[in-house]
Design a protein around this motif. Sequence first.
Motif, mmCIF file in Angstrom:
data_model
loop_
_atom_site.group_PDB
_atom_site.id
_atom_site.type_symbol
_atom_site.label_atom_id
_atom_site.label_comp_id
_atom_site.label_asym_id
_atom_site.label_seq_id
_atom_site.Cartn_x
_atom_site.Cartn_y
_atom_site.Cartn_z
ATOM 1 N N GLU A 1 16.378 -7.647 48.860
ATOM 2 C CA GLU A 1 15.403 -8.493 49.561
ATOM 3 C C GLU A 1 14.589 -9.315 48.566
ATOM 4 O OE1 GLU A 1 15.256 -8.979 52.806
ATOM 5 O OE2 GLU A 1 16.730 -7.446 53.231
ATOM 6 N N ARG A 2 14.171 -8.688 47.485
ATOM 7 C CA ARG A 2 13.414 -9.420 46.458
ATOM 8 C C ARG A 2 14.259 -10.527 45.841
ATOM 9 N NH1 ARG A 2 10.449 -4.368 43.422
ATOM 10 N NH2 ARG A 2 8.797 -4.087 44.965
ATOM 11 N N ASN A 3 15.518 -10.225 45.601
ATOM 12 C CA ASN A 3 16.422 -11.226 45.041
ATOM 13 C C ASN A 3 16.572 -12.412 45.995
ATOM 14 O OD1 ASN A 3 18.301 -12.405 43.269
ATOM 15 N ND2 ASN A 3 20.000 -11.433 44.345
ATOM 16 N N GLU A 4 16.799 -12.135 47.279
ATOM 17 C CA GLU A 4 16.918 -13.190 48.284
ATOM 18 C C GLU A 4 15.622 -13.995 48.384
ATOM 19 O OE1 GLU A 4 19.427 -14.309 50.224
ATOM 20 O OE2 GLU A 4 20.808 -12.940 49.227
ATOM 21 N N PHE A 5 14.481 -13.291 48.330
ATOM 22 C CA PHE A 5 13.188 -13.964 48.414
ATOM 23 C C PHE A 5 12.997 -14.917 47.235
ATOM 24 C CE2 PHE A 5 8.638 -14.387 47.758
ATOM 25 C CZ PHE A 5 8.186 -14.681 49.027
#
Length: 133
Positions: free
Chosen positions: A99-103
Amino acid sequence: MAISFDKAFGIHPEALSLRLKRSEVLASNIANADTPGYKAKDFDFQAALSGARKEYSTSLTRTSDKHMSFSSSMNDGLQYRNPLQPDTGDGNTVELMAERNEFLQNQLRYNSSLQFLTGRIKGLKKAITGQGQ
């Protein structure tokens, strides 16, 4: 000669709006990483942008208040994300690192779109004021 902002900016304002909405969805996933039973959500940006392109190219006008309004809402395309890791037992499907990577990727693309629009606006401002000749 009149300046058409639709032609000058094209689909980029819609893309910027979709990136902002996606940031909100991803931030919600990150915030609920420890919430039992929470299901991670996301939407297909390309599909949503295609919907915005169709809406952009097809201008519908309501001639009566009784007519239904037409809009391609991003929420219509909101889907649950399939987790790559096995369930930890609490039913939560948020994978925090993913999720952090996508964000972060979404934020970089948002900043790029914003930079593009800022450059376009500066160019229009120069054209209007007659600078840069």
